[in-house]
Each structure stands twice: as structure tokens, then as C-alpha cells.
Design an enzyme around this catalytic site. Sequence first.
Site, PDB file in Angstrom:
ATOM      1  CG  HIS B  62      -0.397   0.029   2.532  1.00 43.97           C
ATOM      2  ND1 HIS B  62       0.399  -0.986   3.052  1.00 43.97           N
ATOM      3  CD2 HIS B  62      -0.457   0.982   3.508  1.00 43.97           C
ATOM      4  CE1 HIS B  62       0.779  -0.662   4.280  1.00 43.97           C
ATOM      5  NE2 HIS B  62       0.288   0.534   4.578  1.00 43.97           N
ATOM      6  CG  HIS B  64       0.056   4.372   4.782  1.00 46.65           C
ATOM      7  ND1 HIS B  64      -0.792   3.646   5.572  1.00 46.65           N
ATOM      8  CD2 HIS B  64      -0.646   5.465   4.375  1.00 46.65           C
ATOM      9  CE1 HIS B  64      -1.962   4.278   5.652  1.00 46.65           C
ATOM     10  NE2 HIS B  64      -1.891   5.377   4.926  1.00 46.65           N
ATOM     11  CG  ASP B  66       4.899   2.735   7.489  1.00 46.72           C
ATOM     12  OD1 ASP B  66       4.057   3.249   6.730  1.00 46.72           O
ATOM     13  OD2 ASP B  66       4.601   1.903   8.368  1.00 46.72           O
ATOM     14  CG  HIS B  67       4.129  -0.332   4.336  1.00 46.95           C
ATOM     15  ND1 HIS B  67       3.984  -1.669   4.652  1.00 46.95           N
ATOM     16  CD2 HIS B  67       3.696   0.352   5.428  1.00 46.95           C
ATOM     17  CE1 HIS B  67       3.473  -1.787   5.864  1.00 46.95           C
ATOM     18  NE2 HIS B  67       3.283  -0.573   6.357  1.00 46.95           N
ATOM     19  CG  HIS B 139      -4.438   0.068   6.179  1.00 52.47           C
ATOM     20  ND1 HIS B 139      -4.415   0.079   7.558  1.00 52.47           N
ATOM     21  CD2 HIS B 139      -3.369   0.816   5.790  1.00 52.47           C
ATOM     22  CE1 HIS B 139      -3.381   0.811   7.960  1.00 52.47           C
ATOM     23  NE2 HIS B 139      -2.735   1.266   6.915  1.00 52.47           N
ATOM     24  CG  ASP B 209      -0.103  -1.538   7.445  1.00 52.51           C
ATOM     25  OD1 ASP B 209       0.774  -2.406   7.478  1.00 52.51           O
ATOM     26  OD2 ASP B 209       0.117  -0.343   7.705  1.00 52.51           O
ATOM     27  CG  HIS B 268       3.124  -3.076  10.644  1.00 55.52           C
ATOM     28  ND1 HIS B 268       2.111  -2.373  11.229  1.00 55.52           N
ATOM     29  CD2 HIS B 268       3.581  -2.300   9.644  1.00 55.52           C
ATOM     30  CE1 HIS B 268       1.950  -1.215  10.588  1.00 55.52           C
ATOM     31  NE2 HIS B 268       2.833  -1.143   9.621  1.00 55.52           N
TER      32      HIS B 268
END
Lengths: 318, 318
Positions: B62, B64, B66-67, B139, B209, B268
Amino acid sequence: MDLQFLGTSSGVPTKARNVSATAVIEASGKSWYLVDCGEGTQHQLLHTPLSMRDLRGIFITHVHGDHCYGLPGLLASAGMSGRSEPLELIMPLALHEWLRLSLAVSQTYLPFELHLLAVETLQDWRSAQVAVTTVELSHRVPSYGFVFTEINPEPRLDTERLQADGIPRGPLWGDLAHGRQVEHEGRVLDTLTYLKASRAARRIVVCGDNDSPALLAEVAKGADVLVHEATFTEPVLQRSQSNFGHSTAAAVAQFAEAAGVPNLVLTHFSARYQDNPQRSPSIDDVRQEALAHYSGQLTLARDLQRYHLGKDGLLAAV
Amino acid sequence: MDLQFLGTSSGVPTKARNVSATAVIEASGKSWYLVDCGEGTQHQLLHTPLSMRDLRGIFITHVHGDHCYGLPGLLASAGMSGRSEPLELIMPLALHEWLRLSLAVSQTYLPFELHLLAVETLQDWRSAQVAVTTVELSHRVPSYGFVFTEINPEPRLDTERLQADGIPRGPLWGDLAHGRQVEHEGRVLDTLTYLKASRAARRIVVCGDNDSPALLAEVAKGADVLVHEATFTEPVLQRSQSNFGHSTAAAVAQFAEAAGVPNLVLTHFSARYQDNPQRSPSIDDVRQEALAHYSGQLTLARDLQRYHLGKDGLLAAV
């Protein structure tokens, strides 16, 4: 003023050195400025006492990824850690759209204002304690150096002027000494008028990638510290086909010697230079090459090492 | 097949855990696949035997940061290390323009072809050894899981079929066994026709997530390993106002137990969970909460730890 290096490797990270980022820390030891923000800069900060809340400005020297890819993550984490004060970010105009898109596409909403300024047109940027000007360098892409100069360091009351202006000794002097505006005989006295620096302002020059140290001739005058890349040594450069827009340790050392800069810090080393002096080429080759041309205080920057500019005018690891 | 975790922290890196990235490694131990690429993933890889030359595909769950913020730096460094083979990158369509701009604005020119595929429309992606399908999760933004299934693991000659088709035992069988196309009586024999798996194909599900583990009901059937986020524990979730689109250890464990998944890997984790069990909340709270609901092989992922799916069907640290 202090310096703390968060990344001292050129192009790619190694196990011992991250890509470029340098913290310039005010004499107070708290407020600080970040020059360049390679990927992993926020990770390096976890191993320092520096707080994202005390960061007063970010300065990016040029568009190459090893100098800017850490920005979106650093800002996102600053937001999650609760920073609320506006933050000024001085960087090449080409990166403005990229940074905005990086935050937007990842649905990152910062709880503080981000003010993007173009390094190409920066004029005399100031915080409360530090003035910053730019110097144009020469690289494969437009690249800049940043000149950090203290404003009015360690201010003391200008008692001669107070007496000349007939301001009576007493509580008024105390208020002015503490930076409080006061009224005297119906007029407001400006605190800055009656405070003067009690020592010379320190000046630190932190450069981006650059193949022509001579471009620093003007700003080097009166600089206490010059932080400059030394990506290669002469033997390595001679074997390769190009300098890729970078400098050798010898070239930078010769310049600093001629310019009379008292402290020279080399950084941005090619990953080929091993920290183990038994291996070749090693970081010790860089040091020896610079020492052959420079008689001042030479420092080869190490990741996470903090350096203090002392009262003797010399930079030393702390 | 092996798993090696390159980042197991939620949102922000900590000193012990980086943001999300997981390597799925073929049974051969060489070729591998990367699921998510948070900032600093390339730094983590320096501490593993995994080579960017052996990377067969990147999958992003996805948008975000941090990914995905580690992608531009990972690709730039892969280019500088001399990778020349094309690379397929499966990720949300919204990230395609961002990644192209990240490389373009930093003047990063990759010496290999980059093929960007949209995760939203991915159909049965395959390498030589592994087939990958997607599963939609729930999510704050669209999020996906990736189902890795071995293709024809440890192939052996199908001697029954060879005999039924009248292919004479001898050099022809040897050529087919080694994957070489051969001719027999004027027709070309397809090597795949006469090779069959000598054991059941392994299946590993690596999720982005997700606040609704039940969405995995279909793909969990027959899965050997489920890798799923457990950002919170129940007590922490009850104190906060929102689950932020995440799952608790309890919810994931209950799902895995009901689905009969033999190996559950949690990852995570919110940065609030300390690795030191003397502090509260600690990562041990996550483990205890999961253990209360799950009787299979439970693993709490640790950064840089490699896990091997053994012949006994159980996942173990190596």
C-alpha cells in the site's frame, strides 16, 4: 558551534557510513540545522541527542538521491513525534514538487507547516541565532554550499552606549540584558541596540558535491571550519576515466591551505575506502593525501561523531 | 522457502526495528522477492547475504511511506552495483508516477529496465519458481496481501508418463530431467510435460496493513505460513480512540487458529512495544496475547532474522 555527521559516504551507504547528512548545532547545544538528508538520516538521528523539535531549518545542496531521499521519511516521523512549529526547507526548486508528491501520494499529513524555499534564490536566511548564505559550487548538477554565521554571539550589555544615551543604571539595564523591550522617558528602547557580541561570530561552511574548491575563495575568508567532500584520492582518480564532478583530498587540502582555513573537515568518501587501514584503498590513504598538503586542523568525518569548535578556534571530537 | 525480515516496526523506525520490508526466498536460497520497501531497506540488506542481482520482483502492499519510501534509494543502489536484468515492481498505481519522478528529479538513470505493474489489476504473476497472487485487505487506504506459491517444486521425471508415451529410457530421459528440450521421432518433447513436483508446493502469505483478518479466509486454506501485522495488543487498543486500520495480536491469532494455519508470523509492531520484557508495554505482551488464542507455531518477527520452512512444515529461526 558543533557539527555532528549523520552520513559520510558517497553515493551508497556502507555498513559503517550512511549517505550524506550533517547537523550544524548552535552554541547552546540545542537548536540545530540539517544540511542534506540522504536515505536513513532519521535512523541516524535515533543514535544522537538531536530532537526533530529543535530543528530550525533543512538545507539541501543538490538533487542527487544520496542527498535528499531521506526527506519524506524524516518529515513524516517528525510529524508523528508531534512537532508543531513551522519548518523551513531550503532546496533546489526541482525537488519541491517531488517532496510535495512524496507526502501527498503516501497520504502523509504533517501537523506542522512546511515552508519550501528555493536554494537558487535564497537571500540571507536567518534564525534567531544563525545567518545562512549560499555559495555556488560546480558538480554534474547545480550544487551549493551553505555558510553558517553566528548572529551576535553571547551578547552583553553595551554599557558605553547605555551611558552615552543617558539610560540610568538599574532595573532597565537588567531588562535589556535579558532581551526584554523597555520604555524610558516615553520611548521604547530596542534591546538589540544595547546588546553587542562578546566574542567574534563563528563561521562554518558546509558544502555539497563540488569539483572546484577555488569557488570557495570568497567565503573561506574568515571561515572557522570548511566541510568539503573528498570523494577520491589522486591515484584512484587517475585510474578512472572521470572525476564525476568530485574533488580529491589533495585538491581540497591545497585549497584550504592556501585560503588559510584553520579547520578542514573531509567527508563524502567513496565506498571503496575501507575503514580498516590494512585494506587498500583505505580511509587512511585519504588522510595521508590531505596531510601532505594541509597544515591546519584536519578531520576526516565519521558517522555519528560530534565535533566541537572550541574557544581556541580548533575543532575537536567530543 | 525462507523468510528474512528487514523491518518489523510500524510507522517509524526504532533502534532495534526498521520500517516494513520482508524478503521471501526461494528454496534454492538464492533468488528472492521483496514485499514492501520502507526507508532504510537497502541499509538492512547490507547485513544479509541477499544480493540485489538475485531479486526477482518487488511487491508493495500500500501507499503509506513506511512501506515504500525506500524504493528510490534501493533501485539507485542496485543500479550502481551493476544490476542489468529487468526488474518487475508490483505496486499501487498511485506510486508509479511518484517513483518515476523520484528517479528523474534526482537524475538517477538505472542500467536495467524497470517494469511497473499495478497491484490493483495483477493477474497471476510468475517467475520461473514462484507464482504470486493478491488478496484485498482492509486499511485506511487500499492494501493488499501477496500469496507466494511454489511452481512444481523439486521436479522429478514422470516415468509413468514417459513409458506410456513410448519415450525410451536412456539419454533422452536424462536431457528431460535436466530441463533440456529434446526431439523424439520427429517431434519436440516439452520438458514440463514430463516433470512433476516431488513434494507439495509451499505457500506463504505476506500481508500489508489490515484490520480484518477474516478477509484472508480463502487464501489461508492450504497456506503454510501467514505473515500478518499485529500493530497493537487489545489493552493498548482499548485505551486509544481508533485502531487506525490495524489489527491486534489477539484478532490475528484467533483468525489463524480458526483457519488452521500451521505457522503464524506477527510483525509491524507499534514502536511502543519494548524489546526489553522488563518494560511495559513490551513485545512479550504481544506474544502472550497471541499465544492465548493460537496453538500453532507462533513467531514474532525480528529484524534481520531468517526463518526456514522445514520439511516438517514448521517455520524455525536459522
